[in-house]
Design a protein around this motif. Structure first.
Motif, short mmCIF file in Angstrom:
data_model
loop_
_atom_site.label_atom_id
_atom_site.label_comp_id
_atom_site.label_asym_id
_atom_site.label_seq_id
_atom_site.Cartn_x
_atom_site.Cartn_y
_atom_site.Cartn_z
N THR A 86 -3.62 30.52 -25.65
CA THR A 86 -2.84 31.00 -24.51
C THR A 86 -2.08 29.83 -23.90
N VAL A 87 -1.20 30.13 -22.97
CA VAL A 87 -0.43 29.11 -22.26
C VAL A 87 -0.84 29.11 -20.80
N ILE A 88 -1.21 27.96 -20.29
CA ILE A 88 -1.59 27.81 -18.89
C ILE A 88 -0.79 26.64 -18.32
N GLY A 89 -0.03 26.91 -17.27
CA GLY A 89 0.76 25.85 -16.65
C GLY A 89 1.76 25.22 -17.60
N GLY A 90 2.30 26.02 -18.53
CA GLY A 90 3.28 25.51 -19.48
C GLY A 90 2.68 24.73 -20.64
N THR A 100 -10.46 35.76 -10.94
CA THR A 100 -9.70 34.92 -11.86
C THR A 100 -8.55 35.74 -12.46
N PRO A 101 -7.46 35.09 -12.88
CA PRO A 101 -6.32 35.82 -13.42
C PRO A 101 -6.66 36.49 -14.75
N LEU A 102 -5.89 37.52 -15.09
CA LEU A 102 -6.08 38.24 -16.34
C LEU A 102 -5.20 37.65 -17.43
N PHE A 103 -5.75 37.64 -18.64
CA PHE A 103 -5.00 37.21 -19.82
C PHE A 103 -5.01 38.35 -20.83
N LEU A 104 -4.20 38.23 -21.87
CA LEU A 104 -4.15 39.24 -22.92
C LEU A 104 -4.66 38.64 -24.22
N ASP A 105 -5.51 39.40 -24.94
CA ASP A 105 -5.94 38.95 -26.26
C ASP A 105 -4.93 39.41 -27.31
N GLN A 154 -6.69 43.34 -21.77
CA GLN A 154 -6.84 42.43 -20.65
C GLN A 154 -8.27 41.90 -20.59
N PHE A 155 -8.40 40.63 -20.24
CA PHE A 155 -9.71 40.04 -19.99
C PHE A 155 -9.50 38.84 -19.08
N SER A 156 -10.57 38.35 -18.49
CA SER A 156 -10.48 37.17 -17.65
C SER A 156 -11.49 36.14 -18.12
N PHE A 157 -11.14 34.88 -17.95
CA PHE A 157 -12.06 33.79 -18.28
C PHE A 157 -13.01 33.56 -17.11
N GLY A 158 -14.13 32.96 -17.40
CA GLY A 158 -15.06 32.56 -16.36
C GLY A 158 -14.54 31.35 -15.61
N THR A 159 -15.13 31.10 -14.44
CA THR A 159 -14.69 29.96 -13.64
C THR A 159 -14.91 28.65 -14.37
N ASN A 160 -15.93 28.59 -15.23
CA ASN A 160 -16.17 27.34 -15.96
C ASN A 160 -15.01 27.01 -16.89
#
Length: 310
Positions: A28-32, A258-263, A268-274
């Motif tokens: 995935t892409v996070i913060g570019g 936490t924000p949602l991402f796409l697989d 849709q799913f979200s990552f854990g805080t860790n």
């Protein structure tokens, strides 16, 4: 690791005491920045977690501890869980995080955001927080906004039918128990491995009395009653199967802190805080981050709660 073939990628490895059936590898892409995020479950085996961490040390950008907390921040006090400390110290090169930095920032901001955007007014709302000691920032924010919070620490973690209904008693519990509890085997306190896939009948009356059910999703799932009609679940890590489970139990709405991402299947799913804390640290290129840095990065990335109406 072979994942280093993507030279421009940041690699975040989550080593979890949870079930290996939830393992994944996501790009995935996070913060570019392109990220490869890998989750490795050890089915409750601390020796296996230690082996994976040792093997990955120096080969990934950040290692995240999943299914176990290292730090518990209660008011101005910080407690360290012994088993998590031993795991973290296995890594000599790669930074290790447990998500506590985002629990104290992102989850606080989530409550603020929900009120500012008039999704909910928490005053007098009946809230069940599965564990206030695990999410003290969330607990404080809910109480500040006059929610009627019940903390399930004694009920769910210790099996003692004694719900806590005030911050005073929650902090008293922390001072009395955490110096001891942080030294016992972590598997006594939190579901690991196959335990995460089973259901336990405990504290159902607390679910029934609440309008909102909040906290760690594995805790929520483990003690989930057959029916939670019309309730809202506020949690962190959520996957398509989890959403369908909540829908089948009558849940009205799920909100992820936490924000949602796409697989790859556009689910849709979200990552854990860790994992998200690991991503922030990788973007900063540091071994540690301050509370201010976490807050600034959350703002920069535009991370806000996600509302899923069921």
């Amino acid at each position: 690791m072979s994942e280093r073939m993507a030279l421009a990628s940041k690699i975040v490895l989550s080593v979890s005491l949870g079930s290996s059936s939830r393992d994944m590898r996501i790009e995935t892409v996070i913060g570019g920045t392109h990220f490869v995020i890998i989750r490795r479950g050890t089915n409750g085996s601390i020796p296996e977690a230690r082996r994976i961490i040792q093997e990955a040390d120096g080969k990934v950008d950040v290692i995240c501890l999943g299914g176990i907390d290292r730090w518990l921040r209660i008011g101005k006090r910080v407690y360290e869980i012994r088993d998590a400390r031993k795991l973290a110290l296995v890594a000599k090169i790669t930074p290790v995080v447990d998500g506590s930095g985002l629990k104290d920032t992102l989850e606080r901001l989530a409550i603020y955001w929900l009120e500012v955007n008039r999704i909910v007014q928490f005053r007098d709302t009946k809230v069940l927080l599965m564990s206030g000691l695990d999410r003290f920032g969330l607990a404080e924010e809910l109480v500040i906004r006059k929610a009627r919070v019940v903390f399930g620490d004694m009920v769910f973690a210790l099996g003692i039918p004694m719900p806590i209904r005030s911050m005073f008693f929650l902090e008293l519990l922390a001072r009395l128990l955490l110096p001891i509890v942080t030294r016992v085997p972590f598997t006594w306190l939190y579901p690991t491995g196959k335990q995460q896939e089973s259901f336990v009948e405990r504290g159902w009356e607390l679910y029934d009395q609440a309008e909102w059910i909040t906290g760690d999703f594995l805790y929520i799932r483990r003690y989930l009653p057959p029916w939670i009609g019309g309730k809202t679940v506020l949690t962190n890590t959520i996957r398509p199967a989890d959403i369908e489970l909540l829908r089948s139990r009558g849940c009205r709405r799920v909100i992820t802190t936490t924000p949602l991402f796409l697989d790859e299947q556009r689910n849709q799913f979200s990552f854990g805080t860790n994992v998200l804390e690991g991503a922030v640290l990788a973007l900063l290129g540091q071994h540690h981050a301050t509370r201010y840095q976490y807050l600034e990065m959350i703002k920069k990335l535009g991370w806000v709660p996600q509302v899923i109406n069921l």
